[in-house]
Design an enzyme around this catalytic site. Structure first.
Site, PDB file in Angstrom:
ATOM      1  N   TYR A 262       0.827  -1.207   0.000  1.00 18.79           N
ATOM      2  CA  TYR A 262       0.000   0.000   0.000  1.00 18.79           C
ATOM      3  C   TYR A 262       0.864   1.262   0.000  1.00 18.79           C
ATOM      4  O   TYR A 262       1.541   1.571   0.991  1.00 18.79           O
ATOM      5  CB  TYR A 262      -0.944   0.022   1.214  1.00 18.79           C
ATOM      6  CG  TYR A 262      -1.874  -1.166   1.286  1.00 18.79           C
ATOM      7  CD1 TYR A 262      -2.336  -1.792   0.125  1.00 18.79           C
ATOM      8  CD2 TYR A 262      -2.307  -1.670   2.505  1.00 18.79           C
ATOM      9  CE1 TYR A 262      -3.183  -2.891   0.189  1.00 18.79           C
ATOM     10  CE2 TYR A 262      -3.157  -2.766   2.578  1.00 18.79           C
ATOM     11  CZ  TYR A 262      -3.582  -3.372   1.407  1.00 18.79           C
ATOM     12  OH  TYR A 262      -4.414  -4.455   1.468  1.00 18.79           O
TER      13      TYR A 262
ATOM     14  N   HIS B 170      -0.237 -11.982   0.606  1.00 18.06           N
ATOM     15  CA  HIS B 170      -1.049 -10.938  -0.016  1.00 18.06           C
ATOM     16  C   HIS B 170      -1.391 -11.270  -1.468  1.00 18.06           C
ATOM     17  O   HIS B 170      -0.517 -11.408  -2.306  1.00 18.06           O
ATOM     18  CB  HIS B 170      -0.275  -9.610   0.033  1.00 18.06           C
ATOM     19  CG  HIS B 170      -1.124  -8.414  -0.228  1.00 18.06           C
ATOM     20  ND1 HIS B 170      -0.696  -7.139  -0.023  1.00 18.06           N
ATOM     21  CD2 HIS B 170      -2.411  -8.288  -0.690  1.00 18.06           C
ATOM     22  CE1 HIS B 170      -1.649  -6.280  -0.331  1.00 18.06           C
ATOM     23  NE2 HIS B 170      -2.697  -6.969  -0.754  1.00 18.06           N
TER      24      HIS B 170
HETATM   25  P1  NAD Z   1     -13.114   0.264   1.031  1.00 10.51           P
HETATM   26  O1  NAD Z   1     -14.307  -0.342   0.402  1.00 10.51           O
HETATM   27  O2  NAD Z   1     -12.976   0.203   2.492  1.00 10.51           O
HETATM   28  O3  NAD Z   1     -13.058   1.769   0.499  1.00 10.51           O
HETATM   29  C1  NAD Z   1     -12.087   2.669   0.886  1.00 10.51           C
HETATM   30  C2  NAD Z   1     -12.479   4.029   0.306  1.00 10.51           C
HETATM   31  O4  NAD Z   1     -13.685   4.440   0.924  1.00 10.51           O
HETATM   32  C3  NAD Z   1     -11.432   5.091   0.600  1.00 10.51           C
HETATM   33  O5  NAD Z   1     -11.372   5.982  -0.503  1.00 10.51           O
HETATM   34  C4  NAD Z   1     -12.037   5.805   1.801  1.00 10.51           C
HETATM   35  O6  NAD Z   1     -11.613   7.160   1.876  1.00 10.51           O
HETATM   36  C5  NAD Z   1     -13.513   5.727   1.485  1.00 10.51           C
HETATM   37  N1  NAD Z   1     -14.349   5.858   2.661  1.00 10.51           N
HETATM   38  C6  NAD Z   1     -14.261   5.196   3.849  1.00 10.51           C
HETATM   39  N2  NAD Z   1     -15.234   5.628   4.674  1.00 10.51           N
HETATM   40  C7  NAD Z   1     -15.945   6.567   3.992  1.00 10.51           C
HETATM   41  C8  NAD Z   1     -17.065   7.370   4.306  1.00 10.51           C
HETATM   42  N3  NAD Z   1     -17.671   7.306   5.492  1.00 10.51           N
HETATM   43  N4  NAD Z   1     -17.525   8.221   3.359  1.00 10.51           N
HETATM   44  C9  NAD Z   1     -16.957   8.304   2.162  1.00 10.51           C
HETATM   45  N5  NAD Z   1     -15.880   7.568   1.794  1.00 10.51           N
HETATM   46  C10 NAD Z   1     -15.381   6.708   2.709  1.00 10.51           C
HETATM   47  O7  NAD Z   1     -11.846  -0.374   0.316  1.00 10.51           O
HETATM   48  P2  NAD Z   1     -10.408  -0.751   0.800  1.00 10.51           P
HETATM   49  O8  NAD Z   1      -9.754   0.364   1.533  1.00 10.51           O
HETATM   50  O9  NAD Z   1      -9.718  -1.314  -0.377  1.00 10.51           O
HETATM   51  O10 NAD Z   1     -10.662  -1.974   1.799  1.00 10.51           O
HETATM   52  C11 NAD Z   1     -10.539  -1.856   3.185  1.00 10.51           C
HETATM   53  C12 NAD Z   1      -9.211  -2.424   3.665  1.00 10.51           C
HETATM   54  O11 NAD Z   1      -9.204  -3.832   3.495  1.00 10.51           O
HETATM   55  C13 NAD Z   1      -7.977  -1.922   2.916  1.00 10.51           C
HETATM   56  O12 NAD Z   1      -7.583  -0.646   3.357  1.00 10.51           O
HETATM   57  C14 NAD Z   1      -7.010  -3.031   3.234  1.00 10.51           C
HETATM   58  O13 NAD Z   1      -6.512  -2.870   4.550  1.00 10.51           O
HETATM   59  C15 NAD Z   1      -7.911  -4.269   3.173  1.00 10.51           C
HETATM   60  N6  NAD Z   1      -7.931  -4.891   1.833  1.00 10.51           N
HETATM   61  C16 NAD Z   1      -7.092  -5.945   1.606  1.00 10.51           C
HETATM   62  C17 NAD Z   1      -7.040  -6.534   0.356  1.00 10.51           C
HETATM   63  C18 NAD Z   1      -6.104  -7.683   0.119  1.00 10.51           C
HETATM   64  O14 NAD Z   1      -5.463  -8.135   1.047  1.00 10.51           O
HETATM   65  N7  NAD Z   1      -5.993  -8.196  -1.081  1.00 10.51           N
HETATM   66  C19 NAD Z   1      -7.841  -6.050  -0.690  1.00 10.51           C
HETATM   67  C20 NAD Z   1      -8.706  -5.002  -0.421  1.00 10.51           C
HETATM   68  C21 NAD Z   1      -8.744  -4.435   0.842  1.00 10.51           C
END
Ligand code: NAD
Length: 333
Positions: free
Chosen positions: A72, A135
């Site tokens: 990230y 990952h």
């Molecule tokens: P997410 O669906 O959580 O979306 C994140 C986005 O939503 C960001 O732009 C954030 O600013 C926005 N957001 C969050 N709260 C909000 C709100 N109240 N209003 C408006 N916008 C808002 O997607 P993500 O971040 O990809 O997934 C969450 C976490 O899961 C990641 O940060 C990561 O730690 C993990 N993840 C892991 C993998 C993997 O291991 N392959 C893949 C995806 C996500």
């Protein structure tokens, strides 16, 4: 001062967050947890000071599980999270990953994983993580992931570099195969249990439940599709799904409803999930997300949004080398 922060989750009129056991790990994690990918600028530019505040606000309000990866922001998210957690390490459950280095560079070899973990620990300013996951395993071959990489995870656990191990990825078929072949403490699936689809519940959850594996549901706004701002340019969703989400967001906006809040309310109420990870880098998102899950969704709006999303329902996209995995595509029917 960060170091004098107390571990009392409740200020700001917010009620106690719910905590759940993460599989059989014995870890009690907040049902809403902190995805740290936005700290690396993955969803657009971020202000470091604001990121630090967001992490501190999350800890203050009772979020105790933080997920990050060296991928990230190409190590940036780990650097920022490490700085934010100075003096707070013992209060949180910290998870990072190894195996994915960049958009197109992966290294699931023993040597690569060992080096990656050492570097992560340095950036995170700790000598162990609670959870270490491979990952995006679909970018490796089944042989390398289920063989050398899995054995390396177990070795790192014995060495005390991590307390628990798991794997992450997108295709449910790949995660399911990994779960069937290995003893994983946790599994992280993303974009498969939100308003646009709940495929996780059919294809992964039953196996995870049977094995006692902790289930982490990530990306409940579908990596920004279900936000008013919309997805980042790199989002892999097919056009039909993007268009449905755009219409659903517009519908919510016209009614003064935040589609991100609705998405969290929906995901929070799905049974069998131990924690849902939401990516955050802003104090106001931490606060509004905690506030959102305490409220019941507006059933009328929820039903209307689900109707709007129907043409894009269950749309998935290809990822990595999933065709090389034994169970490829069986979940698509
Ligand atoms: P997410 O669906 O959580 O979306 C994140 C986005 O939503 C960001 O732009 C954030 O600013 C926005 N957001 C969050 N709260 C909000 C709100 N109240 N209003 C408006 N916008 C808002 O997607 P993500 O971040 O990809 O997934 C969450 C976490 O899961 C990641 O940060 C990561 O730690 C993990 N993840 C892991 C993998 C993997 O291991 N392959 C893949 C995806 C996500």
């Amino acid at each position: 001062m960060v170091s004098s922060r107390k571990w009392y989750p409740y200020h700001c009129g917010v009620k106690q967050l719910e905590y759940r056991m993460l599989g059989q790990t014995g870890l009690r994690v907040s049902a809403l947890s902190f995805g740290a990918s936005p700290l690396g600028g993955v969803f657009g530019p971020v202000d470091t000071a604001e990121c630090l505040q967001a992490v501190h606000k999350a800890v203050d309000l009772g979020i105790n599980f933080f997920d990050v990866s060296p991928y990230y922001g190409l190590t940036r998210a780990e650097e920022v999270l490490g700085e934010a957690l100075l003096g707070l390490r013992s209060q949180v459950i910290l998870a990072t990953k190894a195996g994915r280095l960049t958009e197109d560079r992966f290294d699931f070899s023993r040597r690569g994983l060992m080096r990656s973990v050492e570097e992560s620990l340095r950036r995170l300013r700790t000598d162990y993580v609670d959870i270490l996951q491979l990952h995006d395993i679909e970018f490796g071959t089944p042989d390398e992931v289920l063989g050398e990489a899995y054995q390396t995870l177990l070795e790192l656990k014995v060495q005390g570099k991590c307390r628990f191990v798991g794997m992450t990825g997108y295709p449910l078929s790949v995660l399911r195969h990994a779960l069937e072949q290995c003893r994983l403490d946790v599994v992280l699936s993303y974009c498969h249990c939100n308003l646009t689809n709940t495929l996780l519940k059919t294809w992964l959850l039953p196996v995870a439940a049977e094995k006692g594996t902790g289930m982490i549901n990530a990306s409940v706004t579908a990596m920004g599709l279900l936000t008013q701002k919309g997805p980042p340019p790199w989002h892999p969703a097919p056009p039909i799904l993007r268009e449905c989400c755009r219409q659903a967001a517009a519908y919510c906006r016209e009614r003064g409803v935040d589609i991100a809040a609705l998405s969290l309310q929906f995901a929070y109420r799905q049974e069998g999930i131990d924690t849902m990870l939401v990516g955050m880098s802003k104090v106001r998102h931490v606060e509004s997300n905690i506030a959102a899950i305490e409220q019941e969704p507006d059933e009328e709006i929820l039903a209307a949004v689900q109707r709007i999303l129907q043409p894009g329902r269950d749309q998935v996209w290809p990822s990595g080398r999933e065709a090389e995995w034994p169970a490829a595509a069986y979940y698509r029917g």
